[in-house]
Design a protein around this motif. Sequence first.
Motif, mmCIF file in Angstrom:
data_model
loop_
_atom_site.group_PDB
_atom_site.id
_atom_site.type_symbol
_atom_site.label_atom_id
_atom_site.label_comp_id
_atom_site.label_asym_id
_atom_site.label_seq_id
_atom_site.Cartn_x
_atom_site.Cartn_y
_atom_site.Cartn_z
ATOM 1 N N LEU A 1 0.091 30.927 32.377
ATOM 2 C CA LEU A 1 0.469 30.004 33.446
ATOM 3 C C LEU A 1 0.625 28.579 32.947
ATOM 4 C CD1 LEU A 1 -1.793 30.697 36.506
ATOM 5 C CD2 LEU A 1 0.647 30.534 36.453
ATOM 6 N N ILE B 1 -0.304 35.775 46.858
ATOM 7 C CA ILE B 1 0.529 34.871 46.060
ATOM 8 C C ILE B 1 0.514 33.473 46.659
ATOM 9 C CG2 ILE B 1 2.879 34.379 45.305
ATOM 10 C CD1 ILE B 1 3.314 37.385 45.148
ATOM 11 N N PHE B 2 0.681 33.403 47.985
ATOM 12 C CA PHE B 2 0.705 32.095 48.623
ATOM 13 C C PHE B 2 -0.634 31.382 48.495
ATOM 14 C CE2 PHE B 2 4.564 33.429 50.939
ATOM 15 C CZ PHE B 2 5.326 32.317 50.638
ATOM 16 N N VAL C 1 -0.477 41.756 33.300
ATOM 17 C CA VAL C 1 -0.815 40.891 34.434
ATOM 18 C C VAL C 1 -1.771 39.792 33.999
ATOM 19 C CG1 VAL C 1 -1.935 40.787 36.686
ATOM 20 C CG2 VAL C 1 -0.418 42.677 36.137
ATOM 21 N N TYR D 1 -5.407 34.955 42.425
ATOM 22 C CA TYR D 1 -4.943 35.827 41.358
ATOM 23 C C TYR D 1 -5.811 37.058 41.173
ATOM 24 C CZ TYR D 1 -1.696 32.161 40.381
ATOM 25 O OH TYR D 1 -0.687 31.259 40.513
ATOM 26 N N VAL E 1 -1.424 44.533 42.348
ATOM 27 C CA VAL E 1 -0.422 45.013 41.393
ATOM 28 C C VAL E 1 -0.910 46.302 40.742
ATOM 29 C CG1 VAL E 1 0.736 44.525 39.212
ATOM 30 C CG2 VAL E 1 0.559 42.747 40.935
ATOM 31 N N LEU F 1 -4.369 39.404 43.686
ATOM 32 C CA LEU F 1 -3.021 39.773 43.251
ATOM 33 C C LEU F 1 -3.081 40.817 42.139
ATOM 34 C CD1 LEU F 1 0.031 39.257 43.337
ATOM 35 C CD2 LEU F 1 -0.299 37.450 41.661
ATOM 36 N N MET G 1 -0.371 41.320 49.343
ATOM 37 C CA MET G 1 0.052 40.779 48.058
ATOM 38 C C MET G 1 0.766 39.437 48.243
ATOM 39 S SD MET G 1 2.182 42.846 45.242
ATOM 40 C CE MET G 1 2.959 41.980 43.908
ATOM 41 N N VAL G 2 1.667 39.381 49.239
ATOM 42 C CA VAL G 2 2.380 38.122 49.485
ATOM 43 C C VAL G 2 1.393 37.027 49.877
ATOM 44 C CG1 VAL G 2 4.100 36.989 50.941
ATOM 45 C CG2 VAL G 2 4.510 39.294 50.116
ATOM 46 N N THR H 1 0.039 37.199 31.807
ATOM 47 C CA THR H 1 0.908 36.269 32.539
ATOM 48 C C THR H 1 0.073 35.208 33.228
ATOM 49 O OG1 THR H 1 1.332 38.322 33.704
ATOM 50 C CG2 THR H 1 3.211 36.935 33.245
ATOM 51 N N ILE H 2 -1.072 35.615 33.775
ATOM 52 C CA ILE H 2 -1.942 34.617 34.410
ATOM 53 C C ILE H 2 -2.411 33.608 33.359
ATOM 54 C CG2 ILE H 2 -4.180 34.266 35.522
ATOM 55 C CD1 ILE H 2 -3.742 36.918 36.950
#
Lengths: 307, 276
Positions: free
Chosen positions: A30, A266-267, A23, A271, A278, A274, A262-263, A26-27
């Motif tokens: 970006l 994301i919006f 995780v 992070y 996760v 998030l 979580m959604v 991936t951040i």
Amino acid sequence: MLTFVVRRLLLAVPVLLGVVFVVMLTIDLLPGDAVTLMLGEHATKDAVAALREHLGLDKPFAARYVDYVGRLVRGDLGRSIQQNRPVAVELADAWPATLELTVAALLIAAAVGIVAGIVSAVWPNSVFDAIARLASLFGLSMPIFWTGLVLIVVFSLWLNWLPVGGAGSLSHLVLPAVTLALPSVAMVSRMTRSAVLDVLGEDYVRTARAKGVGEAWVLGKHALRNAFIPILTLLGLQSGQLMGGAVLTETVFAWPGLGRLMVKAIFARDYVLLQGAVLVFALAFVVINLLVDLSYGLLDPRVGRQG
Amino acid sequence: MTAWARFCRNRLALLGLVLVVVLALSAALAPWLAPLDPARQSLIEKRTRPGAKYLLGADEFGRDILSRVIYGSRVALLVGVLSMLIALVGGLLLGTLAGFIGGWLDAVLMRGVEILLAFPYLLLALAIVAMLGPGVLNTTIAVGIWGVPAVTRIVRGSVLALREAEYVGAARALGSPGAAVLRRHILPNIIPGLIVYATLFMANAILLEAALSFLGLGVQPPTASWGLMVSTGRDVLLVAPHVATVPGLAIMLAVLAFNLVGDGLRDALDPRLRGG
């Protein structure tokens, strides 16, 4: 048994560390700068620098990873960017609702799926079997966010029996739980049918029948006990699916759980939140798999002894 | 009996195949099949119920739902096929590397796969899209990456099993180089299993794309995507239920089609696996 549990829990640690690593990486990968993305194009230089420091982004990746894991051990998940509340508190507020929803769905999936599967296997190719198999095909093909909307139209709009969304009472739980359970009901009934059919073909079942043991006893004592092992594995896997499905179901029914959080994260490009969400999902999945492994030991005395 | 003959005896699988062909035709011939322009808005006719002019009704902006469903099949198939290719290529590469070379590479790759598989369905794709941002391309990448770990595991398992097979040992003893053994003896044996997996993957990919688009994190408006259409319809669910429910039927039929074909192929290609 205790060493088995401890060993399995220790094995979960590298998996969770790996999840955190993936995780965070991936951040890190970006495209563009995460902080500029979060604050928008017009943020002042000071604000960007302050947030970078707050997130620790000014330090190298390895240092940040060690730092995060170190704080994680103390239960500190950082502060959410949007609400500026401790992430641990936000997650703690949301997870009981998700737990309630997924447990209810899992119970429905287990009860309906296992019963339908057994009936299908005991009378294969009967009318019930045909209907059940067709229904499970549809159950696996319906997108659950759509099933949820259709159930709202039928049970809230037309029949006016159940609330459209929200949480708080048992009547609020019915539609989301059924929606979330449907694909799992289909999987469980399919698996139960084939597992019970397999076991009913085994030599020891023939022997039991030859001895004159009654059909109910054969089914209860010999067939189901052995068929339960693959079914349990599937239920464990299904709980992972249910957590993923919870994201959709919670969105459809405005259910105040982790998935919706979580959604939202994301919006909001939050992070920190998030990452925490996760992690909680991954932890839950690890714990469920542990429980499944433990229950093998209870069902099948051969498992776990050598553990 | 050939695999094809066995497949044809399965009526449900044939029905699935017909549906897949219909879906493919609808995607290929969308401009000729669609009765109206999918982007044409007519605000005075918004939320029109299904009828003579709008066979499946009109949506919140007065756009023809049937035309948008037809165009939506393009997005569904495009994302499905491309993400399937990503999953297959990635999984074949990593799986053969892990299985053929083994050792520490195998250990590292398989731990990585286990960690990725520890993410529940949807959550991994959701996390990837959260990082990449929405859009057709990013959705495809997210769905494709979601499929890589499972393909990797399947391929590695087959490679490991086949590596010990006698005919592979014979080929190696006769001096075939590793790459030739892989291409001539191992890959052809993996293909039937992969075809089955790829077909069932299409069903999941369509579901996943629809789910991401429904959440607003996948395909973005004004592109006609089924998941997005359901999401738009959700806002007017209680006044015009058809706007959300009709596109959902398309998703269900498409997913059902690939599931039926996949199940049929599995039974036909490997009669030993015949089950429920």
